[in-house]
Design a protein around this motif. Sequence first.
Motif, PDB file in Angstrom:
ATOM      1  N   ASP A 168      13.909   5.529  93.450  1.00  0.00           N
ATOM      2  CA  ASP A 168      13.401   6.183  94.656  1.00  0.00           C
ATOM      3  C   ASP A 168      14.206   5.843  95.906  1.00  0.00           C
ATOM      4  N   ASN A 169      14.806   4.635  95.945  1.00  0.00           N
ATOM      5  CA  ASN A 169      15.471   4.233  97.192  1.00  0.00           C
ATOM      6  C   ASN A 169      16.983   4.085  97.082  1.00  0.00           C
ATOM      7  N   PHE A 170      17.578   4.323  95.880  1.00  0.00           N
ATOM      8  CA  PHE A 170      19.001   4.019  95.744  1.00  0.00           C
ATOM      9  C   PHE A 170      19.884   4.882  96.640  1.00  0.00           C
ATOM     10  N   LYS A 171      19.462   6.109  96.924  1.00  0.00           N
ATOM     11  CA  LYS A 171      20.290   6.955  97.785  1.00  0.00           C
ATOM     12  C   LYS A 171      20.334   6.404  99.214  1.00  0.00           C
ATOM     13  N   ASP A 172      19.246   5.769  99.634  1.00  0.00           N
ATOM     14  CA  ASP A 172      19.214   5.195 100.980  1.00  0.00           C
ATOM     15  C   ASP A 172      19.995   3.891 101.057  1.00  0.00           C
ATOM     16  N   ILE A 173      19.983   3.088  99.971  1.00  0.00           N
ATOM     17  CA  ILE A 173      20.636   1.778  99.995  1.00  0.00           C
ATOM     18  C   ILE A 173      22.081   1.860  99.533  1.00  0.00           C
ATOM     19  N   VAL A 174      22.303   2.536  98.419  1.00  0.00           N
ATOM     20  CA  VAL A 174      23.616   2.500  97.769  1.00  0.00           C
ATOM     21  C   VAL A 174      24.594   3.497  98.367  1.00  0.00           C
ATOM     22  N   TRP A 175      24.179   4.731  98.570  1.00  0.00           N
ATOM     23  CA  TRP A 175      25.132   5.780  98.929  1.00  0.00           C
ATOM     24  C   TRP A 175      25.844   5.569 100.270  1.00  0.00           C
ATOM     25  N   PRO A 176      25.227   4.925 101.263  1.00  0.00           N
ATOM     26  CA  PRO A 176      25.990   4.697 102.509  1.00  0.00           C
ATOM     27  C   PRO A 176      27.057   3.595 102.393  1.00  0.00           C
ATOM     28  N   LEU A 177      27.054   2.807 101.314  1.00  0.00           N
ATOM     29  CA  LEU A 177      27.995   1.693 101.192  1.00  0.00           C
ATOM     30  C   LEU A 177      29.417   2.196 100.972  1.00  0.00           C
TER      31      LEU A 177
END
Length: 412
Positions: A168-177
Motif C-alpha cells: 500500500d505504501n511502497f509507491k510513496d516510500i520507494v519510488w521517489p528514491l
Amino acid sequence: MDRSILHVDLNNFYASVECLYRPELRGRPVAVGGDIEQRHGIILAKNYLAKKFDIKTGEAIWQAKQKCPNLVVLPPDFKLYLRFSQLARNIYLDYTDQVEPFGIDECWLDVTGSGIYGTGEQIAEKIRQRIKSEMGVTVSIGVSFNKIYAKLGSDYKKPDAITVITKDNFKDIVWPLPASDLLYVGRATARKLHNYGVNTIGGLAATDPKYLRQWLGKWGDMLWAFANGLDNAPVAQYDNLAIIKSIGNSTTTPRDLETDEDVKMVFYVLAESVAARMREQGFKGQVVCISIRDTELYSFTRQVKIDHPTCLASEITNTAMQLFKNNYEWYRPIRSIGISVTDFSHGDESIQLDMFCDQGRRAEQETLERTVDWLRRRFGHFCVQRAVVLQDQALTGFNPKGDHTIHPVSYF
C-alpha cells in the motif's frame, strides 16, 4: 499470503564494535582502515561522527585526515567482527531458519511462518532490542514483502530504526528514491539511466521494459521488476551453505615488485594460504588463475588448466609463475597480485593420473604440507616458512610476534 521479509543491517559495524571495546573513543570520529605503511591505506568503515566530516568508505586515509585531522583510524580486527556477526545471526535464528547472509553485517530473514513471535514488524522490533541489549550495537531493519524492498527499508532510516514497506505504501516510500538506491544499480548503470532521463526508482518502474532492454540488456527486465516490487526470490535456508566455486587470495604489496623473484616470493605466500584453505575444505583444483595490476593500475587476469587436480602450494606457485612469465614483459613495476584456484574435486574422489606422474612424490609432498598446516595451527603461522619467502621478509610479511614457542625454521 504476502511474505514477510526482514533485512537487518548492523549499523557502522566495524567502527561500532571497535567503539564498544574502546569506551575512550566514544564521542570521537572513528574509522577502521588499512595499513598506510603497507599501502592498504583506505577507509573500510566509519562511525556517524566521522560521517559528519563527509568521510567515505573507500577513500584514502590521507584524504580522510585532511577532512578530519582528529580522526582516529584503527586497524581492522576481522576475527572480532566475525564473532559479533555470528552472535547476531544466532539471534536471528531464534525466529526463523531462513537466514541469508549478505556480507558480514547484513542478513535477510523470512519470518512469514514465524507468526508465533508476532508480525514481521513485531519480530523486527524484538531483534532490534535484543541486538542493542545483548551485543551493545544497533541495527536498522527493513520489513517488506520481498527482499529488494526490505533492503531499501533498512537503508531508509539509520541508525537504530525500523522501516515498513508494504504493497500500500511502497509507491510513496520507494519510488521517489534515487535509482542508484536500488540493489544492483551501480554507478555505471545509474549514469546510463540518467543519460536517458531516468533518475528515480519510480521513473525506472514507469519506463517501458523494451527500452530498458535496449539500454541494459537482460538487466533491464530484472531492474524493471525490482522497481515495481515484483521480486520473488526466496530467502535461503541458513544451513544451505553456498557451493564454493573458487578459493583465492590477493594483496597490494608493501613495495613495487620489479623482478621475477619478487613475484615468486609473493606468489608463494598467496599460494600457501590458498592451498591450506583448499586442504581444509577437502578440495583439489585443476584451474589456476592469476591477477596482476601494475603501478599505473593496468590490470589483467590469466588462467590455465593443469594436468591433474592439486592442493599443493608448490604446484600452484609454479603454474602461476609460468602464466606470469608467458603474459608479462615488465613494462612497469607491479603493485598488486593475486592467485585463485577453481574447478574443484574432493580430495577423496578418484582422478585419472598421467602415467608419467610421480604419484608417490606428490603424496609425500601433500603429507608434508598437511604437517605444516598442523604445526602452524599449533605453534603459530610463522613457526615454519619456505626459505624463498625469507629472502625479503618485509615484502612477504614474515613477522613472528612471539605467537609460538619454537624458533622459525625454513623448508623447501
